[in-house]
Design an enzyme around this catalytic site. Structure first.
Site, PDB file in Angstrom:
ATOM      1  N   PHE A 115       3.312  75.337  55.422  1.00  0.00           N
ATOM      2  CA  PHE A 115       3.432  74.371  56.657  1.00  0.00           C
ATOM      3  C   PHE A 115       2.182  74.050  57.287  1.00  0.00           C
ATOM      4  O   PHE A 115       1.402  75.564  57.421  1.00  0.00           O
ATOM      5  CB  PHE A 115       4.601  75.380  57.906  1.00  0.00           C
ATOM      6  N   TYR A 167      12.428  80.528  67.755  1.00  0.00           N
ATOM      7  CA  TYR A 167      13.029  79.486  68.380  1.00  0.00           C
ATOM      8  C   TYR A 167      13.912  78.947  67.252  1.00  0.00           C
ATOM      9  O   TYR A 167      14.764  78.211  67.254  1.00  0.00           O
ATOM     10  CB  TYR A 167      12.370  78.411  69.383  1.00  0.00           C
ATOM     11  N   LYS A 168      13.749  79.608  65.323  1.00  0.00           N
ATOM     12  CA  LYS A 168      14.277  78.975  64.738  1.00  0.00           C
ATOM     13  C   LYS A 168      15.866  79.563  64.487  1.00  0.00           C
ATOM     14  O   LYS A 168      17.321  80.566  65.495  1.00  0.00           O
ATOM     15  CB  LYS A 168      13.367  78.996  63.637  1.00  0.00           C
ATOM     16  N   ASP A 198       4.192  84.923  57.543  1.00  0.00           N
ATOM     17  CA  ASP A 198       4.386  84.364  58.455  1.00  0.00           C
ATOM     18  C   ASP A 198       6.709  84.215  58.038  1.00  0.00           C
ATOM     19  O   ASP A 198       6.189  83.793  56.862  1.00  0.00           O
ATOM     20  CB  ASP A 198       3.988  82.727  57.840  1.00  0.00           C
ATOM     21  N   ARG A 249      16.941  68.391  54.625  1.00  0.00           N
ATOM     22  CA  ARG A 249      16.900  69.538  54.502  1.00  0.00           C
ATOM     23  C   ARG A 249      18.032  69.842  55.508  1.00  0.00           C
ATOM     24  O   ARG A 249      18.512  69.492  56.707  1.00  0.00           O
ATOM     25  CB  ARG A 249      15.501  70.235  55.114  1.00  0.00           C
TER      26      ARG A 249
HETATM   27  C1  LIG Z   1       8.095  76.792  62.324  1.00  0.00           C
HETATM   28  C2  LIG Z   1       6.797  77.017  62.142  1.00  0.00           C
HETATM   29  C3  LIG Z   1       5.801  77.011  62.391  1.00  0.00           C
HETATM   30  C4  LIG Z   1       5.600  76.228  64.178  1.00  0.00           C
HETATM   31  O1  LIG Z   1       4.769  77.062  64.454  1.00  0.00           O
HETATM   32  P1  LIG Z   1       4.446  76.560  66.153  1.00  0.00           P
HETATM   33  O2  LIG Z   1       3.460  77.481  66.788  1.00  0.00           O
HETATM   34  O3  LIG Z   1       5.788  77.061  66.618  1.00  0.00           O
HETATM   35  O4  LIG Z   1       4.597  74.732  66.832  1.00  0.00           O
HETATM   36  C5  LIG Z   1       4.477  77.579  62.371  1.00  0.00           C
HETATM   37  N1  LIG Z   1       4.703  77.762  60.802  1.00  0.00           N
HETATM   38  C6  LIG Z   1       5.378  78.103  60.106  1.00  0.00           C
HETATM   39  C7  LIG Z   1       5.599  78.654  58.732  1.00  0.00           C
HETATM   40  C8  LIG Z   1       7.007  77.070  60.387  1.00  0.00           C
HETATM   41  O5  LIG Z   1       7.885  77.162  60.192  1.00  0.00           O
END
Ligand SMILES: *Cc1c(COP(=O)(O)O)cnc(C)c1O
Length: 415
Positions: free
Chosen positions: A128, A225-226, A200, A374
């Site tokens: 990400f 939040y997921k 992560d 997705r």
């Molecule tokens: C959703 C996600 C993020 C989101 O980071 P934020 O700081 O909450 O915006 C980071 N890393 C991964 C792998 C994600 O899937």
């Protein structure tokens, strides 16, 4: 080709589902099939009620007294302890604060500090982007010749890990394809090379069980939040293995990470435990939403979650492949469910327009550049019949070329 599964069969699967009743705990809009809980989880009724109570009672009436009387001051640790149970961590190893991006920065900086003679951060080109951006920013800021070594798609992570590596940072479940890394094996490889391992868990926590301590992981971060349904921009989590907590030093040394914040000493002295990973004041409204959202997991068996997640994903793949044959969808998620998270991704040359048409028809999934459709399957509130209905609508959109309507080509700021 297997016989096409009927809608009636899906309804029977819902009746036999041990998690079926959980759906009632969520507020879900009418006539919407929500397949995007991997981007923003749905809200429980309890969250709405408790955040309102926190505002009306603890904030409006309690005012400043609530830092003590409503235990605001310890909430980040308390919510962390609750969350620890979902990721194989112990009490005192997890705290809930800041965003995942900020926590990546803190963890990477701390890891480089613990391996001062090593200059390499290993990650994946497919990670990400925010994780990679934070690494780039940290390296630029330190300006001491560190390097971000990115494993390219198809290449082996193991080949990238050598004696120059300070820390390996991987997302356990790939955000695009859903491919799962072998947490035990990669952690072992990092340790064998003398590196630290940072996981992560953004697409793992709440989607499947995972055991950080059994794997021997050093550090982890993830969002709430997921699949954990903590609400938009809810505070993220940060894990530091107990054995490292005495030595770890993160760079954002704010007063909430101080050993005695209210002593107002001018010199920074880190708190003794996981609290040293904190920086500033806790966002209490966000924390109270996460705290309440986690209640839904209290007597959920994670084996039921994983079993249903796999069944939903398999059903979706089967139905898309039998009903949308010849329409140009290509599965990019692993076909083997044992190495796949709780999401299914297809690529299609007109992925963006098709997703917009689906959303127009009440099926919310998401789109990731360059051409990925997705779909997230959250076992707490997605039903088998939802999967059937979603594919039925997709079939209508494809058979009737509905997606070609120019209105579906318009792009908003968030895709
Ligand atoms: C959703 C996600 C993020 C989101 O980071 P934020 O700081 O909450 O915006 C980071 N890393 C991964 C792998 C994600 O899937």
């Amino acid at each position: 080709m297997t016989k096409e599964i009927s809608r009636a069969t899906c309804l029977e699967m819902d009746q036999a589902d041990p998690l079926a009743a959980r759906r009632d705990e969520f507020v879900l809009p009418e006539n919407i099939i929500y397949l995007d809980g991997n981007s923003l989880g749905a809200m429980t009724h309890a969250v709405a009620a408790n955040v309102e109570r926190t505002m009306r009672e603890e904030w409006a009436q309690g005012l400043i007294r609530s830092w003590n009387e409503a235990n605001w001051i310890t909430k980040a640790m308390k919510v962390g302890d609750t969350l620890a149970g979902l990721i194989g961590a112990d009490d005192g190893e997890v705290v809930v604060c800041d965003s995942t991006s900020v926590n990546v920065y803190k963890q990477l900086a701390a890891a480089l500090d613990m391996r001062p003679d090593r200059k390499v951060i290993v990650s994946e080109a497919g990670n990400f982007p925010t994780d990679l951006y934070m690494a780039q920013g940290l390296i630029a800021h330190l300006d001491r010749g560190h390097e971000l070594r990115l494993v390219q798609p198809g290449d082996s992570v193991y080949d990238a890990i050598d004696e120059d590596v300070a820390v390996v940072m991987l997302t356990h479940v790939d955000f695009k394809s859903g491919l799962i890394h072998d947490m035990d094996a990669v952690t072992r490889a990092a340790h064998d090379a003398g590196a630290l391992m940072l996981w992560d868990l953004c697409h793992t926590a709440g989607a499947m069980s995972v055991n950080l301590n059994a794997a021997g992981a050093d550090l982890a971060i993830g969002c709430t939040y997921k699949y954990l349904n903590g609400g938009p921009g809810a505070p993220a989590f940060i894990f530091v293995a107990a054995r490292l907590q005495d030595q770890i030093r993160q760079p954002l040394t704010g007063w909430m990470g101080h050993n005695a914040p209210f002593a107002f000493d001018i010199r920074f002295e880190p708190a003794s435990g996981i609290e040293r990973m904190l920086s500033g004041s806790h966002g209490i409204l966000g924390l109270s939403a996460v705290e309440t959202a986690l209640e839904v997991w209290q007597d959920v068996d994670m084996n039921d979650i994983r079993t249903k997640s796999i069944a939903l994903c398999e059903l979706f793949i089967d139905l898309v492949e039998t009903r949308c044959t010849g329409h140009g969808f290509e599965l990019i998620s692993p076909r083997d469910a044992s190495v796949r998270g709780s999401q299914i991704s297809f690529i299609h040359a007109h992925g963006f327009e098709i997703m917009q048409a689906l959303i127009g028809a009440g099926v919310i999934g998401d789109y990731r550049e360059p051409n990925v459709l997705r779909f997230g399957f959250t076992p707490l509130y997605v039903r088998f019949v939802d999967v059937w209905d979603a594919v039925d609508k997709l079939t209508t959109i494809m058979d009737g070329n509905v997606w070609q309507d120019p209105k579906y080509a318009i792009r908003g700021a968030v895709t």
